[in-house]
Design a protein around this motif. Structure first.
Motif, short mmCIF file in Angstrom:
data_model
loop_
_atom_site.label_atom_id
_atom_site.label_comp_id
_atom_site.label_asym_id
_atom_site.label_seq_id
_atom_site.Cartn_x
_atom_site.Cartn_y
_atom_site.Cartn_z
N GLY A 93 5.95 7.68 2.37
CA GLY A 93 6.11 7.64 1.12
C GLY A 93 7.72 7.57 0.89
O GLY A 93 8.00 7.64 -0.50
N ILE A 117 8.71 -10.33 -6.13
CA ILE A 117 7.95 -11.28 -5.36
C ILE A 117 7.32 -10.49 -4.16
O ILE A 117 8.19 -10.15 -3.38
CB ILE A 117 8.57 -12.33 -4.86
CG1 ILE A 117 9.48 -13.21 -5.99
CG2 ILE A 117 7.91 -13.45 -4.26
CD1 ILE A 117 8.84 -13.94 -6.84
N ALA A 118 5.78 -10.24 -4.03
CA ALA A 118 5.44 -9.57 -3.14
C ALA A 118 5.40 -10.09 -1.80
O ALA A 118 4.94 -11.17 -1.59
CB ALA A 118 4.07 -8.97 -3.54
N ALA A 119 6.11 -9.32 -0.76
CA ALA A 119 5.54 -9.78 0.62
C ALA A 119 4.20 -9.90 1.05
O ALA A 119 3.98 -10.75 1.77
CB ALA A 119 6.47 -9.16 1.49
N GLU A 120 3.65 -8.86 0.80
CA GLU A 120 1.95 -8.71 1.13
C GLU A 120 1.39 -8.39 -0.11
O GLU A 120 1.92 -7.53 -0.86
CB GLU A 120 1.77 -7.88 2.24
CG GLU A 120 2.55 -8.30 3.38
CD GLU A 120 2.29 -7.59 4.76
OE1 GLU A 120 1.11 -7.84 5.18
OE2 GLU A 120 2.65 -6.45 5.02
N PRO A 122 -1.35 -6.16 -0.71
CA PRO A 122 -1.45 -4.77 -0.92
C PRO A 122 -0.54 -3.84 -1.34
O PRO A 122 -0.89 -2.73 -1.54
CB PRO A 122 -2.35 -4.11 0.46
CG PRO A 122 -2.38 -5.69 1.35
CD PRO A 122 -1.35 -6.58 0.74
N ILE A 123 0.65 -4.22 -1.18
CA ILE A 123 1.73 -3.18 -1.38
C ILE A 123 1.74 -2.69 -2.94
O ILE A 123 1.84 -1.15 -2.96
CB ILE A 123 3.00 -3.95 -1.00
CG1 ILE A 123 3.01 -4.38 0.42
CG2 ILE A 123 4.39 -2.80 -0.92
CD1 ILE A 123 4.26 -5.14 0.90
N TYR A 124 1.87 -3.50 -4.02
CA TYR A 124 2.44 -2.99 -5.13
C TYR A 124 1.30 -2.61 -6.19
O TYR A 124 1.83 -1.98 -7.29
CB TYR A 124 3.59 -3.91 -5.72
CG TYR A 124 4.65 -4.22 -4.87
CD1 TYR A 124 5.57 -3.16 -4.93
CD2 TYR A 124 4.76 -5.14 -3.86
CE1 TYR A 124 6.81 -3.06 -4.08
CE2 TYR A 124 5.90 -5.47 -3.08
CZ TYR A 124 7.04 -4.21 -3.13
OH TYR A 124 7.91 -4.45 -2.36
N ARG A 126 -0.63 -0.36 -6.42
CA ARG A 126 -0.62 1.01 -6.70
C ARG A 126 0.29 1.36 -7.62
O ARG A 126 0.27 2.80 -8.22
CB ARG A 126 -0.72 1.77 -5.31
CG ARG A 126 0.58 1.80 -4.70
CD ARG A 126 0.55 2.29 -3.30
NE ARG A 126 -0.42 1.44 -2.45
CZ ARG A 126 -1.40 1.93 -1.92
NH1 ARG A 126 -1.64 3.07 -1.80
NH2 ARG A 126 -2.09 1.20 -0.81
C1 LIG Z 1 6.10 -2.66 2.55
C2 LIG Z 1 6.94 -1.37 3.02
C3 LIG Z 1 8.27 -1.33 2.35
C4 LIG Z 1 6.20 -0.09 2.70
O1 LIG Z 1 7.05 1.15 2.69
P1 LIG Z 1 6.44 2.63 3.36
O2 LIG Z 1 7.49 3.62 3.16
O3 LIG Z 1 5.70 2.48 4.36
O4 LIG Z 1 5.39 2.76 1.85
P2 LIG Z 1 4.85 4.11 1.52
O5 LIG Z 1 4.58 5.18 2.66
O6 LIG Z 1 5.55 4.58 0.31
O7 LIG Z 1 3.31 3.56 0.94
C5 LIG Z 1 2.52 3.80 0.02
C6 LIG Z 1 1.28 3.73 -0.06
O8 LIG Z 1 1.19 2.10 0.27
C7 LIG Z 1 0.39 1.78 1.29
N1 LIG Z 1 1.17 0.40 1.91
C8 LIG Z 1 2.58 0.35 1.97
N2 LIG Z 1 2.83 -0.85 2.68
C9 LIG Z 1 1.55 -1.44 2.82
C10 LIG Z 1 1.20 -2.51 3.22
N3 LIG Z 1 2.15 -3.43 3.81
N4 LIG Z 1 -0.08 -2.92 3.39
C11 LIG Z 1 -1.12 -2.06 3.02
N5 LIG Z 1 -0.83 -0.90 2.34
C12 LIG Z 1 0.76 -0.40 2.39
C13 LIG Z 1 0.57 3.03 2.21
O9 LIG Z 1 -0.65 2.96 3.34
C14 LIG Z 1 0.47 3.99 1.30
O10 LIG Z 1 -0.86 4.31 1.19
P3 LIG Z 1 -1.34 5.83 0.78
O11 LIG Z 1 -0.75 6.37 0.01
O12 LIG Z 1 -3.12 5.44 0.33
O13 LIG Z 1 -1.48 6.35 2.34
C15 LIG Z 1 7.20 -1.25 4.49
O14 LIG Z 1 6.10 -1.34 5.31
C16 LIG Z 1 7.95 -2.43 4.92
O15 LIG Z 1 9.44 -2.40 4.78
N6 LIG Z 1 7.42 -3.67 5.26
C17 LIG Z 1 8.21 -4.75 5.79
C18 LIG Z 1 8.97 -5.51 4.89
C19 LIG Z 1 8.39 -5.78 3.38
O16 LIG Z 1 7.18 -6.29 3.55
N7 LIG Z 1 8.95 -5.40 2.32
C20 LIG Z 1 8.48 -5.70 1.12
C21 LIG Z 1 9.12 -6.85 0.68
S1 LIG Z 1 8.51 -7.20 -1.08
#
Ligand SMILES: CC(C)(COP(=O)(O)OP(=O)(O)OC[C@H]1O[C@@H](n2cnc3c(N)ncnc32)[C@H](O)[C@@H]1OP(=O)(O)O)[C@@H](O)C(=O)NCCC(=O)NCCS
Length: 413
Positions: A93, A117-120, A122-124, A126
Protein backbone atom coordinates in the motif's frame (compact mmCIF):
# COMPACT_ATOMS: atom_id res chain seq x y z
CA UNK A 1 7.67 -1.19 12.60
CA UNK A 2 5.32 1.11 10.70
CA UNK A 3 6.56 2.79 7.56
CA UNK A 4 6.45 6.56 7.46
CA UNK A 5 5.45 8.35 4.24
CA UNK A 6 6.51 12.00 4.25
CA UNK A 7 7.84 14.85 2.14
CA UNK A 8 11.61 15.01 1.88
CA UNK A 9 14.23 17.68 2.70
CA UNK A 10 17.73 18.38 1.35
CA UNK A 11 19.36 15.85 3.69
CA UNK A 12 17.13 13.09 2.36
CA UNK A 13 18.10 13.61 -1.29
CA UNK A 14 21.00 11.11 -1.57
CA UNK A 15 18.94 8.27 -0.06
CA UNK A 16 15.92 9.24 -2.14
CA UNK A 17 17.95 9.15 -5.38
CA UNK A 18 19.45 5.78 -4.43
CA UNK A 19 15.95 4.36 -3.82
CA UNK A 20 14.66 5.87 -7.10
CA UNK A 21 17.50 4.32 -9.11
CA UNK A 22 17.14 0.95 -7.38
CA UNK A 23 13.35 0.95 -7.86
CA UNK A 24 13.88 1.35 -11.62
CA UNK A 25 16.55 -1.41 -11.50
CA UNK A 26 19.36 1.04 -12.31
CA UNK A 27 22.60 0.87 -10.30
CA UNK A 28 21.53 2.17 -6.85
CA UNK A 29 23.94 5.08 -6.52
CA UNK A 30 23.66 8.84 -6.03
CA UNK A 31 26.64 10.78 -7.38
CA UNK A 32 27.51 14.28 -6.17
CA UNK A 33 26.31 15.64 -9.54
CA UNK A 34 22.96 13.85 -9.24
CA UNK A 35 22.49 15.18 -5.71
CA UNK A 36 23.38 18.76 -6.73
CA UNK A 37 21.03 18.68 -9.76
CA UNK A 38 18.13 17.14 -7.84
CA UNK A 39 18.61 19.51 -4.89
CA UNK A 40 18.50 22.50 -7.25
CA UNK A 41 15.31 21.38 -9.01
CA UNK A 42 13.09 19.47 -6.61
CA UNK A 43 10.04 20.87 -4.89
CA UNK A 44 10.19 19.74 -1.23
CA UNK A 45 6.41 20.05 -0.81
CA UNK A 46 5.81 17.73 -3.81
CA UNK A 47 8.51 15.10 -3.28
CA UNK A 48 7.57 12.15 -1.09
CA UNK A 49 9.55 9.25 0.31
CA UNK A 50 8.61 6.25 2.42
CA UNK A 51 10.99 5.46 5.29
CA UNK A 52 11.53 2.17 7.07
CA UNK A 53 13.91 2.60 10.00
CA UNK A 54 15.52 5.60 8.31
CA UNK A 55 16.03 3.92 4.93
CA UNK A 56 14.16 5.33 1.91
CA UNK A 57 12.09 2.49 0.38
CA UNK A 58 9.73 4.37 -1.95
CA UNK A 59 9.80 7.57 -4.02
CA UNK A 60 7.18 9.81 -5.63
CA UNK A 61 7.31 13.33 -7.03
CA UNK A 62 5.06 15.73 -8.90
CA UNK A 63 5.60 19.04 -10.65
CA UNK A 64 3.59 21.78 -12.38
CA UNK A 65 2.88 21.15 -16.04
CA UNK A 66 0.65 22.51 -18.80
CA UNK A 67 -1.35 20.11 -20.94
CA UNK A 68 -2.66 21.21 -24.35
CA UNK A 69 -6.30 20.27 -24.89
CA UNK A 70 -8.50 20.14 -27.98
CA UNK A 71 -8.60 23.67 -29.46
CA UNK A 72 -5.23 24.73 -28.03
CA UNK A 73 -6.03 25.85 -24.47
CA UNK A 74 -3.60 24.74 -21.77
CA UNK A 75 -4.72 23.15 -18.51
CA UNK A 76 -2.79 23.28 -15.25
CA UNK A 77 -1.71 19.70 -14.65
CA UNK A 78 -0.14 17.87 -11.73
CA UNK A 79 2.54 15.77 -13.47
CA UNK A 80 3.55 12.66 -11.56
CA UNK A 81 6.99 11.09 -11.97
CA UNK A 82 9.75 9.23 -10.13
CA UNK A 83 7.32 6.60 -8.76
CA UNK A 84 9.06 3.59 -7.22
CA UNK A 85 8.59 1.19 -4.35
CA UNK A 86 11.54 -0.99 -3.38
CA UNK A 87 11.12 -4.68 -4.32
CA UNK A 88 11.48 -5.38 -0.58
CA UNK A 89 8.37 -3.30 0.24
CA UNK A 90 5.94 -3.83 -2.66
CA UNK A 91 2.19 -4.57 -2.37
CA UNK A 92 1.87 -3.10 1.11
CA UNK A 93 0.00 0.00 0.00
CA UNK A 94 2.94 2.45 -0.19
CA UNK A 95 2.13 3.63 -3.72
CA UNK A 96 -1.51 4.03 -2.70
CA UNK A 97 -0.56 6.28 0.22
CA UNK A 98 1.69 8.47 -1.93
CA UNK A 99 -0.79 8.83 -4.83
CA UNK A 100 -3.61 9.71 -2.46
CA UNK A 101 -1.48 12.40 -0.76
CA UNK A 102 -0.49 13.88 -4.10
CA UNK A 103 -3.99 13.92 -5.64
CA UNK A 104 -5.46 15.53 -2.51
CA UNK A 105 -2.79 18.26 -2.64
CA UNK A 106 -3.30 18.77 -6.40
CA UNK A 107 -7.03 19.17 -5.91
CA UNK A 108 -6.47 21.72 -3.10
CA UNK A 109 -4.00 23.60 -5.30
CA UNK A 110 -6.62 23.86 -8.04
CA UNK A 111 -4.99 21.67 -10.69
CA UNK A 112 -7.49 20.52 -13.30
CA UNK A 113 -5.96 17.13 -14.08
CA UNK A 114 -3.11 14.90 -13.00
CA UNK A 115 -0.88 13.35 -15.69
CA UNK A 116 1.65 10.54 -15.88
CA UNK A 117 3.28 8.05 -18.23
CA UNK A 118 2.45 4.58 -16.91
CA UNK A 119 5.24 2.01 -16.78
CA UNK A 120 2.64 -0.78 -16.76
CA UNK A 121 -1.02 -0.69 -17.74
CA UNK A 122 -2.56 -2.17 -14.55
CA UNK A 123 -1.03 0.26 -12.05
CA UNK A 124 -3.03 3.50 -12.18
CA UNK A 125 -6.64 2.81 -13.23
CA UNK A 126 -7.60 2.14 -9.62
CA UNK A 127 -6.62 5.71 -8.73
CA UNK A 128 -8.90 7.27 -11.37
CA UNK A 129 -6.33 7.65 -14.16
CA UNK A 130 -7.30 6.58 -17.67
CA UNK A 131 -5.23 6.17 -20.84
CA UNK A 132 -5.69 9.42 -22.78
CA UNK A 133 -3.13 9.42 -25.61
CA UNK A 134 -1.57 6.41 -27.30
CA UNK A 135 1.73 6.34 -29.09
CA UNK A 136 3.12 4.58 -32.15
CA UNK A 137 6.70 4.20 -33.31
CA UNK A 138 7.77 3.16 -36.77
CA UNK A 139 10.93 1.82 -38.39
CA UNK A 140 11.43 3.25 -41.87
CA UNK A 141 13.13 1.05 -44.45
CA UNK A 142 14.75 3.86 -46.45
CA UNK A 143 15.20 1.79 -49.64
CA UNK A 144 11.44 1.21 -49.79
CA UNK A 145 10.38 4.84 -49.35
CA UNK A 146 10.59 5.65 -53.07
CA UNK A 147 12.04 9.03 -52.12
CA UNK A 148 14.80 10.23 -54.41
CA UNK A 149 17.82 11.27 -52.29
CA UNK A 150 18.88 13.60 -55.11
CA UNK A 151 15.85 15.73 -54.17
CA UNK A 152 16.59 16.00 -50.46
CA UNK A 153 16.18 19.80 -50.43
CA UNK A 154 12.72 20.73 -49.09
CA UNK A 155 10.10 20.97 -51.85
CA UNK A 156 8.60 23.89 -49.90
CA UNK A 157 11.57 26.11 -50.75
CA UNK A 158 12.61 26.15 -47.08
CA UNK A 159 16.02 24.98 -45.88
CA UNK A 160 17.57 22.58 -43.40
CA UNK A 161 20.73 23.29 -41.42
CA UNK A 162 22.44 21.50 -38.59
CA UNK A 163 22.50 23.24 -35.21
CA UNK A 164 24.71 22.69 -32.19
CA UNK A 165 23.18 21.58 -28.90
CA UNK A 166 23.82 25.10 -27.52
CA UNK A 167 21.81 26.52 -30.43
CA UNK A 168 19.01 24.02 -29.74
CA UNK A 169 19.01 25.05 -26.07
CA UNK A 170 18.42 28.64 -27.26
CA UNK A 171 15.90 28.09 -30.08
CA UNK A 172 14.15 24.94 -28.82
CA UNK A 173 11.85 26.39 -26.11
CA UNK A 174 10.32 29.01 -28.44
CA UNK A 175 9.75 26.47 -31.23
CA UNK A 176 8.30 23.98 -28.75
CA UNK A 177 5.86 26.57 -27.35
CA UNK A 178 4.58 27.21 -30.90
CA UNK A 179 4.43 23.47 -31.60
CA UNK A 180 2.59 22.36 -28.47
CA UNK A 181 -0.44 24.66 -28.84
CA UNK A 182 -1.27 22.76 -32.04
CA UNK A 183 -1.11 19.30 -30.46
CA UNK A 184 -3.73 18.10 -27.94
CA UNK A 185 -1.90 15.85 -25.47
CA UNK A 186 1.41 17.76 -25.71
CA UNK A 187 2.90 18.95 -22.42
CA UNK A 188 5.14 21.84 -21.40
CA UNK A 189 8.87 21.28 -20.90
CA UNK A 190 10.74 22.63 -17.87
CA UNK A 191 14.14 24.39 -18.03
CA UNK A 192 15.58 21.26 -16.40
CA UNK A 193 14.15 19.20 -19.30
CA UNK A 194 15.92 21.41 -21.84
CA UNK A 195 19.17 21.37 -19.84
CA UNK A 196 19.23 17.57 -19.69
CA UNK A 197 18.05 17.07 -23.27
CA UNK A 198 20.64 19.33 -24.83
CA UNK A 199 23.57 18.12 -22.75
CA UNK A 200 23.77 21.48 -20.92
CA UNK A 201 23.59 19.46 -17.71
CA UNK A 202 25.14 15.98 -17.82
CA UNK A 203 24.48 13.46 -15.10
CA UNK A 204 26.48 10.25 -14.67
CA UNK A 205 23.20 8.39 -14.06
CA UNK A 206 21.92 9.23 -17.56
CA UNK A 207 24.93 9.47 -19.89
CA UNK A 208 24.64 12.04 -22.68
CA UNK A 209 25.24 11.26 -26.34
CA UNK A 210 25.69 14.34 -28.52
CA UNK A 211 22.95 14.51 -31.18
CA UNK A 212 22.69 15.66 -34.75
CA UNK A 213 20.14 18.48 -34.75
CA UNK A 214 18.44 19.39 -38.05
CA UNK A 215 16.55 22.71 -38.05
CA UNK A 216 13.97 23.51 -40.74
CA UNK A 217 13.43 27.14 -41.76
CA UNK A 218 10.53 28.24 -43.96
CA UNK A 219 11.18 30.22 -47.18
CA UNK A 220 10.70 33.41 -45.11
CA UNK A 221 13.27 32.25 -42.54
CA UNK A 222 10.92 31.18 -39.71
CA UNK A 223 12.13 28.24 -37.63
CA UNK A 224 9.36 25.69 -38.08
CA UNK A 225 10.85 22.32 -37.19
CA UNK A 226 13.59 20.43 -35.39
CA UNK A 227 14.71 16.80 -35.65
CA UNK A 228 17.26 15.47 -33.16
CA UNK A 229 18.87 12.12 -33.81
CA UNK A 230 21.78 9.85 -33.02
CA UNK A 231 23.14 7.16 -35.30
CA UNK A 232 23.68 3.50 -34.53
CA UNK A 233 26.67 2.62 -36.69
CA UNK A 234 26.97 -0.77 -38.35
CA UNK A 235 29.09 -1.91 -41.26
CA UNK A 236 28.69 -5.34 -42.80
CA UNK A 237 31.13 -6.61 -45.46
CA UNK A 238 32.25 -3.04 -46.17
CA UNK A 239 28.64 -1.90 -46.61
CA UNK A 240 27.20 0.83 -44.38
CA UNK A 241 24.01 -0.29 -42.62
CA UNK A 242 23.42 2.55 -40.17
CA UNK A 243 20.20 3.36 -38.34
CA UNK A 244 19.17 6.91 -37.46
CA UNK A 245 17.47 6.97 -34.05
CA UNK A 246 15.17 9.98 -33.86
CA UNK A 247 15.03 11.50 -30.41
CA UNK A 248 12.27 14.02 -31.03
CA UNK A 249 10.96 15.61 -34.22
CA UNK A 250 8.67 18.59 -33.71
CA UNK A 251 7.25 20.90 -36.35
CA UNK A 252 4.74 23.73 -36.55
CA UNK A 253 3.71 23.06 -40.17
CA UNK A 254 3.17 19.92 -42.27
CA UNK A 255 5.72 21.30 -44.77
CA UNK A 256 8.40 21.35 -42.08
CA UNK A 257 7.43 17.87 -40.90
CA UNK A 258 7.58 16.48 -44.43
CA UNK A 259 10.93 18.15 -45.13
CA UNK A 260 12.53 16.77 -41.95
CA UNK A 261 11.39 13.17 -42.54
CA UNK A 262 12.51 13.33 -46.15
CA UNK A 263 15.86 14.71 -45.03
CA UNK A 264 16.31 11.87 -42.52
CA UNK A 265 15.56 9.39 -45.31
CA UNK A 266 18.15 10.96 -47.61
CA UNK A 267 21.28 10.60 -45.49
CA UNK A 268 23.98 8.42 -47.07
CA UNK A 269 24.85 5.28 -45.03
CA UNK A 270 21.45 5.35 -43.25
CA UNK A 271 19.34 2.32 -44.19
CA UNK A 272 16.76 2.62 -41.44
CA UNK A 273 15.17 5.46 -39.50
CA UNK A 274 13.61 4.65 -36.12
CA UNK A 275 11.01 7.34 -35.46
CA UNK A 276 10.62 7.05 -31.68
CA UNK A 277 7.34 8.06 -30.05
CA UNK A 278 4.81 9.58 -32.52
CA UNK A 279 1.06 10.13 -32.43
CA UNK A 280 -0.95 7.08 -33.54
CA UNK A 281 -2.27 8.88 -36.64
CA UNK A 282 0.96 10.68 -37.44
CA UNK A 283 1.28 11.89 -41.04
CA UNK A 284 4.69 10.24 -41.41
CA UNK A 285 3.87 7.10 -43.42
CA UNK A 286 2.07 9.24 -46.01
CA UNK A 287 5.07 11.51 -46.52
CA UNK A 288 6.79 8.49 -48.04
CA UNK A 289 6.28 7.37 -51.65
CA UNK A 290 5.36 3.97 -50.24
CA UNK A 291 3.72 4.34 -46.80
CA UNK A 292 4.44 0.66 -46.08
CA UNK A 293 8.14 1.57 -45.91
CA UNK A 294 7.27 2.63 -42.33
CA UNK A 295 6.52 -0.49 -40.29
CA UNK A 296 4.92 -0.17 -36.85
CA UNK A 297 7.33 -1.21 -34.11
CA UNK A 298 5.29 -0.29 -31.07
CA UNK A 299 1.73 0.81 -30.43
CA UNK A 300 0.55 1.31 -26.87
CA UNK A 301 -1.05 3.55 -24.27
CA UNK A 302 1.27 6.38 -23.19
CA UNK A 303 -0.16 9.49 -21.48
CA UNK A 304 -2.64 8.85 -18.65
CA UNK A 305 -4.91 11.54 -17.20
CA UNK A 306 -6.73 11.80 -13.90
CA UNK A 307 -9.56 14.37 -13.95
CA UNK A 308 -9.64 16.60 -10.87
CA UNK A 309 -12.10 19.29 -11.97
CA UNK A 310 -14.64 18.09 -14.52
CA UNK A 311 -16.34 21.46 -15.27
CA UNK A 312 -13.00 23.26 -15.85
CA UNK A 313 -11.77 20.42 -18.06
CA UNK A 314 -14.84 20.29 -20.23
CA UNK A 315 -15.16 24.06 -20.53
CA UNK A 316 -11.51 24.36 -21.62
CA UNK A 317 -11.73 22.30 -24.82
CA UNK A 318 -13.53 23.15 -28.04
CA UNK A 319 -16.45 21.33 -29.66
CA UNK A 320 -17.18 20.96 -33.40
CA UNK A 321 -21.00 20.99 -33.11
CA UNK A 322 -23.67 22.24 -30.70
CA UNK A 323 -25.31 19.92 -28.23
CA UNK A 324 -25.86 19.11 -24.57
CA UNK A 325 -25.26 16.08 -22.44
CA UNK A 326 -25.84 15.17 -18.79
CA UNK A 327 -22.86 13.18 -17.55
CA UNK A 328 -22.82 11.08 -14.39
CA UNK A 329 -19.12 10.98 -13.53
CA UNK A 330 -18.19 8.36 -10.96
CA UNK A 331 -15.10 8.87 -8.82
CA UNK A 332 -14.44 6.35 -6.05
CA UNK A 333 -11.93 8.72 -4.43
CA UNK A 334 -14.54 11.48 -4.14
CA UNK A 335 -12.35 14.13 -5.79
CA UNK A 336 -14.10 14.98 -9.05
CA UNK A 337 -17.33 13.02 -9.43
CA UNK A 338 -20.86 14.34 -9.76
CA UNK A 339 -23.60 14.93 -12.31
CA UNK A 340 -22.83 17.67 -14.81
CA UNK A 341 -24.69 19.36 -17.64
CA UNK A 342 -22.38 20.04 -20.57
CA UNK A 343 -23.78 22.61 -22.96
CA UNK A 344 -21.31 22.97 -25.78
CA UNK A 345 -20.91 24.38 -29.26
CA UNK A 346 -18.37 25.88 -31.64
CA UNK A 347 -18.54 29.21 -29.71
CA UNK A 348 -17.75 27.75 -26.29
CA UNK A 349 -19.05 25.50 -23.55
CA UNK A 350 -20.45 25.58 -20.05
CA UNK A 351 -20.38 22.65 -17.67
CA UNK A 352 -22.25 22.89 -14.37
CA UNK A 353 -23.51 20.58 -11.64
CA UNK A 354 -27.11 19.54 -12.32
CA UNK A 355 -30.00 17.56 -10.83
CA UNK A 356 -31.35 16.54 -14.26
CA UNK A 357 -31.43 12.83 -15.13
CA UNK A 358 -28.13 11.35 -16.26
CA UNK A 359 -27.76 10.54 -19.96
CA UNK A 360 -24.31 8.98 -19.98
CA UNK A 361 -22.59 7.37 -16.96
CA UNK A 362 -18.85 6.84 -16.84
CA UNK A 363 -15.88 6.70 -14.48
CA UNK A 364 -13.29 9.48 -14.25
CA UNK A 365 -10.79 7.22 -16.06
CA UNK A 366 -13.17 6.77 -19.00
CA UNK A 367 -13.69 10.54 -19.14
CA UNK A 368 -9.90 10.81 -19.47
CA UNK A 369 -9.98 8.49 -22.49
CA UNK A 370 -12.75 10.49 -24.21
CA UNK A 371 -11.48 13.95 -23.32
CA UNK A 372 -8.64 14.52 -25.80
CA UNK A 373 -10.32 12.49 -28.55
CA UNK A 374 -8.29 9.31 -28.15
CA UNK A 375 -11.40 7.13 -28.47
CA UNK A 376 -15.08 7.85 -29.22
CA UNK A 377 -17.81 7.16 -26.64
CA UNK A 378 -19.29 4.45 -28.90
CA UNK A 379 -16.05 2.46 -28.58
CA UNK A 380 -16.16 2.59 -24.79
CA UNK A 381 -19.89 1.77 -24.86
CA UNK A 382 -19.10 -1.32 -26.97
CA UNK A 383 -16.53 -2.31 -24.37
CA UNK A 384 -19.10 -1.75 -21.63
CA UNK A 385 -17.08 0.93 -19.83
CA UNK A 386 -19.54 3.80 -20.42
CA UNK A 387 -23.27 3.33 -19.86
CA UNK A 388 -26.01 4.92 -21.93
CA UNK A 389 -28.76 6.03 -19.56
CA UNK A 390 -30.82 7.76 -22.27
CA UNK A 391 -31.11 6.45 -25.87
CA UNK A 392 -28.98 8.52 -28.24
CA UNK A 393 -26.56 9.81 -25.58
CA UNK A 394 -23.60 7.83 -26.96
CA UNK A 395 -24.20 9.17 -30.48
CA UNK A 396 -24.44 12.72 -29.08
CA UNK A 397 -21.17 12.24 -27.19
CA UNK A 398 -19.47 10.92 -30.35
CA UNK A 399 -20.48 14.05 -32.28
CA UNK A 400 -19.75 16.56 -29.50
CA UNK A 401 -16.33 15.18 -28.56
CA UNK A 402 -15.21 14.37 -32.11
CA UNK A 403 -11.70 15.59 -32.97
CA UNK A 404 -9.89 15.84 -36.29
CA UNK A 405 -6.87 13.93 -35.02
CA UNK A 406 -5.96 11.69 -32.13
CA UNK A 407 -3.94 13.31 -29.32
CA UNK A 408 -0.22 12.87 -28.98
CA UNK A 409 2.13 13.38 -26.03
CA UNK A 410 5.67 13.49 -27.46
CA UNK A 411 7.43 13.56 -24.09
CA UNK A 412 8.33 10.94 -21.53
CA UNK A 413 8.34 12.49 -18.05
C1 LIG B 1 4.29 0.01 -9.40
C2 LIG B 1 4.74 0.13 -7.95
C3 LIG B 1 5.14 1.57 -7.67
C4 LIG B 1 3.55 -0.28 -7.04
O1 LIG B 1 3.89 -0.02 -5.70
P1 LIG B 1 3.18 -0.81 -4.47
O2 LIG B 1 3.51 -0.08 -3.23
O3 LIG B 1 3.50 -2.23 -4.57
O4 LIG B 1 1.63 -0.58 -4.80
P2 LIG B 1 0.42 -0.75 -3.76
O5 LIG B 1 0.80 -1.76 -2.71
O6 LIG B 1 -0.02 0.59 -3.27
O7 LIG B 1 -0.67 -1.36 -4.75
C5 LIG B 1 -1.99 -0.95 -4.81
C6 LIG B 1 -2.76 -1.93 -5.67
O8 LIG B 1 -2.24 -1.88 -7.01
C7 LIG B 1 -1.84 -3.18 -7.44
N1 LIG B 1 -0.62 -3.01 -8.22
C8 LIG B 1 0.44 -2.25 -7.89
N2 LIG B 1 1.39 -2.34 -8.83
C9 LIG B 1 0.92 -3.20 -9.76
C10 LIG B 1 1.47 -3.69 -10.97
N3 LIG B 1 2.71 -3.34 -11.39
N4 LIG B 1 0.71 -4.55 -11.68
C11 LIG B 1 -0.51 -4.93 -11.26
N5 LIG B 1 -1.09 -4.46 -10.11
C12 LIG B 1 -0.36 -3.63 -9.37
C13 LIG B 1 -1.58 -3.94 -6.16
O9 LIG B 1 -1.69 -5.32 -6.34
C14 LIG B 1 -2.63 -3.38 -5.25
O10 LIG B 1 -3.86 -4.01 -5.54
P3 LIG B 1 -4.83 -4.54 -4.38
O11 LIG B 1 -5.16 -3.32 -3.55
O12 LIG B 1 -5.99 -5.09 -5.13
O13 LIG B 1 -4.04 -5.55 -3.64
C15 LIG B 1 5.93 -0.81 -7.66
O14 LIG B 1 5.55 -2.13 -7.95
C16 LIG B 1 7.18 -0.47 -8.43
O15 LIG B 1 8.00 0.31 -7.96
N6 LIG B 1 7.36 -1.05 -9.64
C17 LIG B 1 8.57 -0.84 -10.45
C18 LIG B 1 8.73 0.61 -10.90
C19 LIG B 1 7.48 1.12 -11.56
O16 LIG B 1 6.86 0.46 -12.40
N7 LIG B 1 7.09 2.36 -11.21
C20 LIG B 1 5.95 3.04 -11.80
C21 LIG B 1 6.45 4.03 -12.79
S1 LIG B 1 5.13 4.81 -13.67
Amino acid sequence: MSIEVRTVGDDDIPGWITALAGGFLHPPVATDEDVAFRTAHYDPARTQGAYDGGRCVATFRSFAQELTVVGGARLSADAVTGVTVSPTHRRRGLLTRMVENDLRAAKERGDTVSTLIAAEYPIYGRFGYGPAAWTTSWRIDVARTRLDPRHAAPESGGRIDFATSEEVRALGPGLHDRFRVRVPGAVSRTDAWWDRNTGTVRLPSSPWTERHNAVYRSPSGEIEGLACFTVKARWEAKRPENTALVDGLIATTPAAERALWQFLCSIDWVLHVDTGNRGPDDLLPHFLGDPRAAAVQDHSDFLWLRPLDVPRMLEARTYPVSGSLVLEVEDRAGLAGGRFLLDAGPDGATCTPTTRSAQLALGVGELATLYLGDAPASRLAALGTVREERAGAVATADLLLHTAARPWCPDMF
